[in-house]
Design a protein around this motif. Structure first.
Motif, PDB file in Angstrom:
ATOM      1  N   GLY A 550      34.871  -1.131  40.791  1.00 55.03           N
ATOM      2  CA  GLY A 550      35.454  -2.127  39.981  1.00 55.03           C
ATOM      3  C   GLY A 550      36.495  -3.119  40.547  1.00 55.03           C
ATOM      4  N   ARG A 551      36.464  -3.425  41.863  1.00 56.43           N
ATOM      5  CA  ARG A 551      37.339  -4.138  42.374  1.00 56.43           C
ATOM      6  C   ARG A 551      37.383  -5.819  41.629  1.00 56.43           C
ATOM      7  N   MET A 552      36.135  -6.074  41.131  1.00 56.26           N
ATOM      8  CA  MET A 552      36.026  -7.553  40.563  1.00 56.26           C
ATOM      9  C   MET A 552      35.225  -7.294  39.258  1.00 56.26           C
ATOM     10  N   GLN A 553      35.910  -7.457  38.046  1.00 61.99           N
ATOM     11  CA  GLN A 553      35.477  -7.184  36.959  1.00 61.99           C
ATOM     12  C   GLN A 553      34.988  -8.577  36.006  1.00 61.99           C
ATOM     13  N   ARG A 554      33.555  -8.647  35.852  1.00 63.64           N
ATOM     14  CA  ARG A 554      33.340  -9.723  35.229  1.00 63.64           C
ATOM     15  C   ARG A 554      33.550  -9.584  33.484  1.00 63.64           C
ATOM     16  N   VAL A 555      33.984 -10.976  33.043  1.00 61.30           N
ATOM     17  CA  VAL A 555      34.156 -11.021  31.567  1.00 61.30           C
ATOM     18  C   VAL A 555      33.906 -12.431  31.301  1.00 61.30           C
ATOM     19  N   TYR A 638      26.828  -6.907  26.026  1.00 61.51           N
ATOM     20  CA  TYR A 638      26.033  -7.159  24.753  1.00 61.51           C
ATOM     21  C   TYR A 638      25.234  -8.311  24.674  1.00 61.51           C
ATOM     22  N   ASP A 639      23.959  -8.133  24.112  1.00 60.62           N
ATOM     23  CA  ASP A 639      23.290  -9.244  24.129  1.00 60.62           C
ATOM     24  C   ASP A 639      24.010 -10.544  23.377  1.00 60.62           C
ATOM     25  N   SER A 640      23.784 -11.623  23.741  1.00 57.69           N
ATOM     26  CA  SER A 640      24.244 -12.754  23.373  1.00 57.69           C
ATOM     27  C   SER A 640      23.458 -13.839  22.908  1.00 57.69           C
ATOM     28  N   SER A 641      23.619 -14.533  21.764  1.00 55.77           N
ATOM     29  CA  SER A 641      22.731 -15.480  21.222  1.00 55.77           C
ATOM     30  C   SER A 641      23.417 -16.829  21.967  1.00 55.77           C
ATOM     31  N   GLU A 642      24.487 -16.737  22.582  1.00 59.71           N
ATOM     32  CA  GLU A 642      25.057 -18.120  23.020  1.00 59.71           C
ATOM     33  C   GLU A 642      24.718 -18.264  24.644  1.00 59.71           C
ATOM     34  N   PHE A 643      24.826 -17.251  25.485  1.00 61.65           N
ATOM     35  CA  PHE A 643      24.598 -17.497  26.802  1.00 61.65           C
ATOM     36  C   PHE A 643      23.169 -17.053  27.196  1.00 61.65           C
ATOM     37  N   GLU A 644      22.720 -17.948  28.003  1.00 59.47           N
ATOM     38  CA  GLU A 644      21.329 -17.817  28.426  1.00 59.47           C
ATOM     39  C   GLU A 644      21.634 -17.432  29.953  1.00 59.47           C
ATOM     40  N   PHE A 645      21.512 -15.902  30.417  1.00 59.90           N
ATOM     41  CA  PHE A 645      21.852 -15.606  31.763  1.00 59.90           C
ATOM     42  C   PHE A 645      20.759 -15.818  32.691  1.00 59.90           C
ATOM     43  N   VAL A 646      20.998 -15.905  33.955  1.00 60.41           N
ATOM     44  CA  VAL A 646      20.085 -16.154  35.029  1.00 60.41           C
ATOM     45  C   VAL A 646      19.933 -14.851  35.982  1.00 60.41           C
ATOM     46  N   TYR A 647      21.224 -14.357  36.216  1.00 61.27           N
ATOM     47  CA  TYR A 647      21.156 -12.983  37.190  1.00 61.27           C
ATOM     48  C   TYR A 647      21.638 -12.088  36.358  1.00 61.27           C
ATOM     49  N   PHE A 648      22.489 -11.911  35.545  1.00 64.16           N
ATOM     50  CA  PHE A 648      22.856 -10.578  34.697  1.00 64.16           C
ATOM     51  C   PHE A 648      21.857 -10.724  33.610  1.00 64.16           C
ATOM     52  N   ASP A 649      21.831  -9.244  32.875  1.00 66.90           N
ATOM     53  CA  ASP A 649      21.222  -9.457  31.804  1.00 66.90           C
ATOM     54  C   ASP A 649      21.779  -9.385  30.528  1.00 66.90           C
ATOM     55  N   ALA A 650      23.242  -9.447  30.515  1.00 69.26           N
ATOM     56  CA  ALA A 650      23.767  -9.316  29.281  1.00 69.26           C
ATOM     57  C   ALA A 650      25.258  -9.948  29.279  1.00 69.26           C
ATOM     58  N   ALA A 651      25.767 -10.355  28.225  1.00 71.76           N
ATOM     59  CA  ALA A 651      27.120 -10.825  28.272  1.00 71.76           C
ATOM     60  C   ALA A 651      28.118  -9.553  28.493  1.00 71.76           C
ATOM     61  N   ARG A 652      29.374  -9.833  29.011  1.00 71.38           N
ATOM     62  CA  ARG A 652      30.210  -8.670  29.421  1.00 71.38           C
ATOM     63  C   ARG A 652      31.619  -8.820  28.709  1.00 71.38           C
ATOM     64  N   LEU A 653      31.975  -7.986  27.708  1.00 67.41           N
ATOM     65  CA  LEU A 653      33.466  -8.123  26.881  1.00 67.41           C
ATOM     66  C   LEU A 653      34.464  -7.433  27.666  1.00 67.41           C
ATOM     67  N   ASN A 654      35.667  -7.998  27.288  1.00 68.89           N
ATOM     68  CA  ASN A 654      36.789  -7.110  27.625  1.00 68.89           C
ATOM     69  C   ASN A 654      37.710  -7.261  26.455  1.00 68.89           C
ATOM     70  N   ALA A 655      38.858  -5.914  26.526  1.00 68.17           N
ATOM     71  CA  ALA A 655      39.811  -5.905  25.529  1.00 68.17           C
ATOM     72  C   ALA A 655      41.052  -5.052  26.296  1.00 68.17           C
ATOM     73  N   ASP A 656      41.979  -5.699  26.125  1.00 66.60           N
ATOM     74  CA  ASP A 656      43.229  -4.923  26.458  1.00 66.60           C
ATOM     75  C   ASP A 656      43.387  -3.698  25.498  1.00 66.60           C
ATOM     76  N   VAL A 657      43.608  -2.690  25.840  1.00 70.93           N
ATOM     77  CA  VAL A 657      43.964  -1.410  25.180  1.00 70.93           C
ATOM     78  C   VAL A 657      45.421  -0.555  25.356  1.00 70.93           C
ATOM     79  N   THR A 658      46.230  -0.522  24.650  1.00 73.31           N
ATOM     80  CA  THR A 658      47.533   0.433  24.670  1.00 73.31           C
ATOM     81  C   THR A 658      47.233   1.520  24.186  1.00 73.31           C
ATOM     82  N   VAL A 659      47.362   2.706  24.892  1.00 72.61           N
ATOM     83  CA  VAL A 659      47.401   3.864  24.364  1.00 72.61           C
ATOM     84  C   VAL A 659      48.562   4.803  24.665  1.00 72.61           C
ATOM     85  N   THR A 660      48.974   5.517  23.538  1.00 73.94           N
ATOM     86  CA  THR A 660      50.130   6.080  23.254  1.00 73.94           C
ATOM     87  C   THR A 660      49.594   7.573  23.327  1.00 73.94           C
ATOM     88  N   ASP A 661      50.039   8.321  24.391  1.00 71.50           N
ATOM     89  CA  ASP A 661      49.652   9.603  24.576  1.00 71.50           C
ATOM     90  C   ASP A 661      50.997  10.557  23.765  1.00 71.50           C
TER      91      ASP A 661
END
Length: 865
Positions: A550-555, A638-661
């Motif tokens: 996970g050194r380089m994360q596609r978003v 996730y499958d995207s109606s906007e992006f037509e990918f060539v190499y990757f199969d799907a779009a990749r999403l990201n969100a910052d999550v703050t967790v309080t333990d």
């Protein structure tokens, strides 16, 4: 290639058995290379067809000025020059195909033949040049890797070559003539047919892939789409050339540009550089072909030529796979290669890999690879640097090594250039700029051909990359490891003002691959070849097992940030506005990740309309975080109606999550255990519910269970408790406690769960399989608790109807009731006193799924969907 009279065409087709030219077709790179030929014929059939026409076309059509000429082509020998395999077979195959034809045969290459290869340290260009002389081509073109040994060496290897090297549009700036060691064109005459060769390169194969400043060296790169057609026209008009073959080290898309720019003077374009499997096909009346790379294929084109009109009238062609052709290796070629290999000790084992080492182009250009990690870890270790980066194009061979012994030859095959280790000093901002220089966006020309690319491998740095034109920044969330590659990681957020020692190769340090490093301060220059650095790193290690970390994360898409609290019990539920282009989710890809890529997978992912809900096990998330507040990342595809990918199969999403333990605050007691036990039986299991339902007829037992007893302690008795039902049909306003009529004798209830206001599950009830029948019309219903939010009172479930069911209009209701008094689990005797707070009703057809949420705080009016 121009049109001729119908009579002449018929003569050649009937007598010579040659297929007429066909229009360009889409390239099928998944087809079996051994059996795919022009027109769809199998290789064996094409072999017979080729041989059966030999000698007939010239004799039968000679009086009409027609001849058959065979063109054999190859391209991008590169690392095959160091292996006693396909290259010696290619030499033998060329000899056999020459002998198979009675008509004239010419042979030509499309560049990148003398480099890169793992024999470079002991032979430079000498080994491949010696083998090429055995192959006896009529011409070859200067490609970018012909400059691997420097501009001065071009005149040396061209002098040793027994054939001409062409550079039609790369010329001396002062004279406009070919630069030292090259020719503008070559004309070969065989049996009265004159074949002209020109050699073309584009910007990407010169300035884009070498460190040579051609302008400073007095060399000008002319536009290949202008210079190529003009030279071809001149050869036909002034030199009486019948066939013009352009040896184009440009790639297929650029070759198509060349064909479209040409007005019929260029008959064939033999392509190199992008290393595609491209059987012969037409674009704008010009035949284009490319044979992958590394001597794996020999192109064969039979051209019917009208010598009166100086034109090709028809053709047939194919690609012959070298290692399945049945030919033996040429002994002289093998002797040359093996002699150099012995001097380089390429067959010595250096380590053992327990995993496949991925040196393929596809992986190393597009995403993190385990071999890229190994290479950059070795660079960082040797340089004692904070960060190491290597360009994707510096990792060659396009192969996978292991599991098994890894030899010195394997390492030199993957790192064949004479690149040395250089350490530069960069600020954090400069490091980000260097990383960003390699992002290839999906919207770019390259991205449309090959997909989103990160085009590098790294060590000691982690980051997200956003491969879209409108992204700013395209490199973000950068962390640098304060410890060495073999120590436990200590990831620190990048300081843009701080300075970092960054290990790179000499090609990059000189500005290669568009890295902005040419003016960077150099801390050290080891002079050690990159391959030697890796070998030195591997030799003390008996085994290696590099992983993708996970050194380089596609978003592709960023969601709004989310927060969560956890106490080690129950579930963590994250709710988001769904991306507008989301059509479906790949639930198995959703994870929460720490900066050093410790991850936990989602238990459930639900997308419905504008909502995206992702659920994790609370205890599993607790293992990722320290007490207090922690920053995590959510990733998922996730499958995207906007992006037509060539190499990757799907779009990749990201969100910052703050967790309080809050685990320490919650304490450790029976409450947490009871919550887990309740959740295990809350009906969210997609089983038939028979285990929970065995006591359904004795439903009073549910109220007298261990959950109920535990739930009646003083701490819980002051906290509201709720019952959540999933039932068939409309909402049940009055539950009632009559055993004979309870929920219509169980004809409608599917699931009941009781929870406290803090989200603790205290009990569950599911109806046994088969007791709910008529109201569901035989449909199988799946229901799964997504989560309960104690802050808002929202409880969310998904309900689905099986796809193969023969039913429609199944009505399901999710309802929330408040339990009376101090009850913390359902007790049938108190059913009359349970208050209906909110409900949602949905009607589903077979295959439908719905996300349903009700408010247990009672703030919202009850409503029907």
């Amino acid at each position: 290639m121009r049109q001729v009279s119908a009579f002449l065409m018929v003569c050649c087709l009937v007598v010579a058995g040659v297929a007429p030219a066909v229009g360009a077709a889409a390239v099928d790179t998944t087809a079996d290379p051994a059996t795919t030929v022009n027109g769809g014929a199998g290789l064996a059939g094409q072999e017979t067809a080729n041989d059966s026409t030999n000698g007939s076309a010239n004799d039968s059509c000679a009086r009409d000025g027609t001849r058959t000429v065979t063109l054999l082509t190859y391209n991008d020998i590169q690392t095959a020059a160091a292996r006693d395999g396909d290259f010696p077979r290619l030499v033998q195959l060329v000899g056999e195909r020459r002998a198979a034809h009675d008509n004239p045969v010419v042979v030509a290459g499309a560049g990148d033949q003398v480099g890169p290869h793992p024999l470079s340290p002991v032979s430079q260009w000498r080994a491949p040049t010696a083998v090429l002389n055995l192959l006896q081509p009529d011409a070859d073109v200067i490609g970018n890797h012909e400059f691997d040994y420097g501009l001065a060496e071009v005149s040396n290897f061209t002098a040793e070559s027994e054939f001409p090297w062409l550079a039609t549009n790369l010329v001396n700036s002062s004279t406009g003539e070919s630069f030292d060691g090259t020719q503008e064109y070559e004309i070969v005459e065989r049996d009265g047919v004159r074949i002209g060769f020109i050699g073309l390169v584009d910007y990407g194969a010169t300035y884009g892939k070498t460190n040579i400043d051609f302008a400073a060296e007095g060399i000008t790169l002319q536009n290949f789409t202008e210079d190529g057609p003009a030279t071809a026209e001149r050869l036909k008009a002034e030199e009486d050339v019948d066939v013009v073959v352009a040896l184009a080290h440009t790639g297929i898309p650029e070759a198509e540009e060349l064909a479209n720019a040409d007005d019929g003077a260029i008959d064939v374009i033999a392509v190199g550089d992008d290393e595609l499997y491209y059987p012969p096909q037409e674009t704008s009346d010009t035949v284009i072909t490319e044979g992958l790379a590394r001597a794996q294929f020999l192109g064969e084109l039979n051209l019917t030529v009208d010598t009166d009109a100086n034109d090709v009238t028809s053709w047939e062609g194919r690609l012959i796979q070298t290692n399945t052709s049945g030919v033996e290796k040429n002994a002289s070629a093998s002797d040359i290669i093996n002699g150099y290999r012995a001097n380089a000790s390429l067959d010595t084992n250096v380590t053992y890999s327990t995993v496949p080492l991925d040196a393929t182009f596809a992986t190393n250009y597009h995403e993190e690879s385990n071999y890229g990690n190994l290479v950059t870890d070795a660079m960082r270790d040797e340089a004692n640097a904070d960060v190491a980066i290597t360009n994707a194009g510096g990792i060659r061979s396009d192969g996978v090594y292991g599991p098994g012994n890894i030899t010195g030859g394997d390492i030199f095959s993957t790192l064949p250039f004479a690149n040395t280790l250089v350490t530069v000093e960069l600020t954090g901002a400069e490091l980000k700029a260097a990383l960003a220089s390699q992002v290839v966006t999906l919207e770019s020309e390259t991205g449309q051909s090959f997909g989103e690319e990160i085009s590098q491998q790294s060590s000691g740095v982690r980051f997200e990359w956003v491969p879209h034109e409108d992204a700013d920044p395209q490199i973000r969330d950068v962390y640098v490891n304060a410890n060495g590659p073999d120590e436990p990681a200590d990831w620190q957020a990048l300081d843009e003002d701080a300075t970092y020692a960054v290990a790179v190769n000499s090609f990059m340090a000189n500005g290669g691959s568009s890295y902005p490093l040419e003016n960077a301060t150099r801390i050290s220059e080891s002079g050690q070849l990159l391959a030697e650095v890796v070998i030195d790193y591997l030799e003390p290690r008996e085994t290696v097992s590099p992983e993708v970390e996970g050194r380089m994360q596609r978003v592709d898409t960023t969601l709004d940030a989310a927060t969560a609290e956890l106490d080690g019990n129950g579930k963590v539920v994250l709710r988001f506005d769904a991306p507008g282009d989301l059509t479906d989710v790949n639930a198995g890809t959703f994870v929460l990740a720490t900066p050093d890529n410790e991850t936990v997978s989602a238990e459930q992912v639900t997308a419905n309309g504008n909502s995206l809900v992702v659920r994790f096990d609370d205890a599993a998330v607790s293992d990722l975080v320290d007490s207090g507040e922690s920053k995590l990342d959510l990733y998922g595809e996730y499958d995207s109606s906007e992006f037509e990918f060539v190499y990757f199969d799907a779009a990749r999403l990201n969100a910052d999550v703050t967790v309080t333990d809050t685990t320490d605050d919650a304490g450790e007691g029976d409450d947490g255990d009871d919550g887990d036990d309740g959740e295990e039986n809350d009906g969210s299991d997609e089983s038939d519910g028979t285990e929970d339902g065995n006591d359904a007829d004795d439903s009073d037992d549910a109220g007298d269970s261990e959950d109920a007893e535990d739930g009646s302690n003083d701490a819980e008795s002051s906290m509201p408790a709720y019952q959540i039902d999933v039932a068939a049909g409309e909402v049940i306003e009055t539950l009632g406690d009559d055993e004979d009529d309870f929920y219509g004798a169980q004809d409608r209830l599917l699931q009941a769960t009781t929870v406290l206001a803090d989200g603790t599950v205290t009990g569950s009830y599911t109806v046994p399989d088969g007791t709910v029948t008529e109201s569901l019309a035989g449909c199988e219903v799946t229901y799964d608790a997504v989560g309960y939010d104690a802050d808002t009172g929202d409880v969310t479930l998904t309900v689905s109807v099986s796809e193969d069911a023969d039913c429609a209009g199944v009505t399901l209701t999710l309802a929330g009731y408040e339990l009376p008094g101090d009850d913390t689990t359902f007790v049938r005797a108190n059913a009359d006193d349970q208050e209906l707070l909110d409900h949602e009703t949905v009607t589903l057809d077979a295959g439908d799924s719905e996300l349903v949420t009700v408010d247990l705080d009672g703030d919202d009016e009850s409503s029907d969907d």
